[in-house]
Design a protein around this motif. Structure first.
Motif, mmCIF file in Angstrom:
data_model
loop_
_atom_site.group_PDB
_atom_site.id
_atom_site.type_symbol
_atom_site.label_atom_id
_atom_site.label_comp_id
_atom_site.label_asym_id
_atom_site.label_seq_id
_atom_site.Cartn_x
_atom_site.Cartn_y
_atom_site.Cartn_z
ATOM 1 N N ARG A 130 0.814 -1.223 0.000
ATOM 2 C CA ARG A 130 0.000 0.000 0.000
ATOM 3 C C ARG A 130 0.846 1.271 0.000
ATOM 4 O O ARG A 130 0.292 2.373 -0.026
ATOM 5 C CB ARG A 130 -0.912 0.020 1.231
ATOM 6 N N GLY B 41 -13.071 -1.349 -2.121
ATOM 7 C CA GLY B 41 -13.796 -0.828 -0.970
ATOM 8 C C GLY B 41 -13.564 -1.675 0.270
ATOM 9 O O GLY B 41 -13.358 -1.146 1.369
ATOM 10 N N GLY C 89 -10.298 -0.953 1.743
ATOM 11 C CA GLY C 89 -10.107 0.415 2.209
ATOM 12 C C GLY C 89 -9.189 1.226 1.316
ATOM 13 O O GLY C 89 -8.521 2.151 1.782
ATOM 14 N N ILE C 90 -9.162 0.900 0.026
ATOM 15 C CA ILE C 90 -8.298 1.591 -0.933
ATOM 16 C C ILE C 90 -9.127 2.597 -1.723
ATOM 17 O O ILE C 90 -10.076 2.229 -2.411
ATOM 18 C CB ILE C 90 -7.626 0.591 -1.897
ATOM 19 N N ASP C 91 -8.762 3.867 -1.627
ATOM 20 C CA ASP C 91 -9.484 4.931 -2.325
ATOM 21 C C ASP C 91 -8.712 5.316 -3.586
ATOM 22 O O ASP C 91 -7.942 6.278 -3.599
ATOM 23 C CB ASP C 91 -9.656 6.137 -1.405
ATOM 24 N N VAL C 92 -8.907 4.539 -4.642
ATOM 25 C CA VAL C 92 -8.257 4.788 -5.930
ATOM 26 C C VAL C 92 -9.319 4.674 -7.018
ATOM 27 O O VAL C 92 -10.085 3.706 -7.026
ATOM 28 C CB VAL C 92 -7.127 3.766 -6.200
ATOM 29 N N PRO C 93 -9.408 5.630 -7.929
ATOM 30 C CA PRO C 93 -10.401 5.527 -9.007
ATOM 31 C C PRO C 93 -10.123 4.319 -9.893
ATOM 32 O O PRO C 93 -8.965 3.972 -10.150
ATOM 33 C CB PRO C 93 -10.238 6.838 -9.778
#
Length: 501
Positions: A350, A374, A377-381
């Motif tokens: 990460r 999701g 917990g990864i916020d990447v488009p």
């Protein structure tokens, strides 16, 4: 007298004058190498710079610079364009070209023709190798620029031991009775004294040009092999020289740009990364893009692949291969979810998150990817690109996005998708070949686990075994008759498995 207090007051004034569009652009800059162009209200480029981190450097003009020049630039800045690139050498190369093209008033060092050193190779009958500071409009080949002139001279000295290209002012047609000192120490092939034919000399020059164009892998592999041989023969001084040459070749790889100058300049014009960011409504410019693909013919031997592109260029350090282990049955969506779950399953993985994730497929694959990210917990488009109609699927959008075939943004996504497909397919074929070899060996009497392991370590696929000699198999400890049986079985199996080659 200019003080830090005055600088802080100026920064507050600049921030108050900054337009909403410029604020938004600054907040979305990527943390990557690149070149930035600062424009005034008339659209004129007033400064061109490079940085290993565009976001920090450009933002510093409006928040952290206390020098007078920086404040003058920020005071006139009305817009900023950035060009993310793959490496720092690419940024150096592009900055050099853009300063000379735009002649910005706040750039002094490179406007007057002064430049970083380049390697020049002429195109005459017996080409000359030299280090120059200016690229002329002639037929010669130029490579660079390089940031460290002293390191470049050491590099050229080492390379001429491997590729003895002349560096003198000798003119072909005036033969000398004996070659110069550089010939005696192995740094010149001696064309001036007829010590090398024109064809052989041209071959040497082609090898050197190939090296500067990126063909370093074969040379490095050969040097490493010879270094190990020298060390094994206790020739430690010779091995140390080769080690130093390897270090210089690694320096060459770091110093040279990944793409030609013309491609970088074209990238400045089409601004692909900016356009893709706008089309996909991304918060950041997608400098680092990861692509994912699945390859399988049923649940057996299903594999996945991850590829990475930095600044529009494949980044091999970001490539990964996965054997699908947790998904039961032929379920591409579940396999995509497994792939992304394993990609981000540790703190180490990460540390560097991509700016955009692309999966090969449609709505189903996109939904699986969004759910997996999701849960992690990864916020990447993330987007999906389907092959059939080249449609782009985005989260929260019911209908796919279709771009013109000539769109540079679509072509970038296609390159990432196609490279992920190539990488996963290559891995899949390799596993199938290995399984085919193992299965046909089971049918040969006299081949147990130990002999099978030796054969698999020595030969890559059935075709290599089928074309091998009995002696090469006997060298692995097989009796001559068993070796002949293995070769015969391999030829039969090769015909049966021709479809997987």
């Amino acid at each position: 007298m200019w003080t830090n207090t005055g600088a802080r007051n100026t920064h507050r004034t600049l921030m108050g004058r900054m337009t909403r569009a410029l604020r938004k652009k600054l907040s979305g800059l990527p943390e990557c190498p690149g070149v930035y162009l600062i424009r005034d209200a008339a659209g004129q480029v007033i400064y061109v710079g490079k940085s290993r981190c565009l976001r920090q450097r450009v933002s510093s003009y409006f928040t952290g610079r206390t020098d007078l020049k920086g404040l003058l630039i920020a005071g006139q800045a009305a817009d900023v364009d950035v060009v993310p690139v793959a490496t720092e050498p690419e940024a150096l190369l592009l900055e050099n070209r853009l300063i000379k093209a735009h002649q910005p008033k706040y750039n002094v060092n490179l406007r007057d023709g002064k430049s970083y050193p380049l390697v020049k190779i002429t195109t005459e009958e017996f080409p000359v190798l030299s280090i120059v500071r200016e690229e002329r409009q002639d037929a010669a080949r130029y490579f660079g620029p390089f940031t460290d002139a002293q390191a470049l001279r050491r590099l050229v000295a080492a390379l001429t031991r491997i590729y003895p290209v002349r560096q003198c002012a000798w003119r072909p047609g005036r033969m000398r009775p004996r070659p110069c000192f550089r010939y005696s120490i192995g740094r010149c092939a001696g064309p001036c004294a007829g010590k090398v034919s024109r064809e052989e000399y041209r071959r040497i020059v082609r090898g050197l040009i190939s090296l500067f164009q990126g063909g370093r892998t074969r040379l490095i592999a050969g040097l490493r092999r010879r270094m190990r041989q020298a060390a094994g023969a206790l020739a430690f001084e010779e091995a140390q020289k080769m080690k130093e040459q390897l270090l210089l070749l690694e320096t060459l790889g770091r110093e040279l740009a990944s793409r030609p100058e013309e491609v970088l300049v074209a990238e400045t014009g089409n601004r692909t990364s900016h356009e893709l960011s706008r089309i996909l409504s991304l918060k950041r410019i997608p400098w680092l893009i990861e692509g994912y693909d699945i390859a399988n013919l049923g649940p057996a031997l299903a594999v996945g692949a991850q590829v990475s592109f930095r600044g529009g260029v494949p980044w091999k350090d970001g490539y990964r291969r996965y054997r699908i282990r947790r998904t039961q049955g032929q379920n591409d969506c579940a396999m995509i979810a497994e792939l992304l779950t394993r990609r981000f399953d540790s703190e180490q993985e990460r540390k560097q998150l991509p700016d955009l994730i692309l999966v090969d497929g449609g709505k189903g694959q996109l939904g699986a990817a969004v759910a997996a990210l999701g849960a992690a917990g990864i916020d990447v488009p993330v987007v999906a690109l389907a092959k059939e109609r080249e449609e782009i699927f985005l989260p929260g959008r019911t209908s796919p996005l279709r771009l013109p075939a000539r769109s540079a943004s679509l072509q970038l996504l296609q390159r990432v998708r196609d490279e992920a497909h190539r990488f996963s397919h290559t891995y899949h074929v390799a596993l199938r070949r290995k399984r085919a070899v193992a299965s046909f060996l089971d049918s040969v009497s006299g081949i147990g686990a130990v002999r099978k392991r030796r054969i698999l370590q020595r030969f890559r696929d059935i075709r290599q075994i089928a074309s091998a000699s009995p002696d090469s198999l006997s060298a692995l400890g097989l009796p001559e008759e068993t070796a002949r049986q293995v070769i015969a079985a391999a030829r039969t199996a090769e015909h049966a498995h021709a479809q997987i080659r």
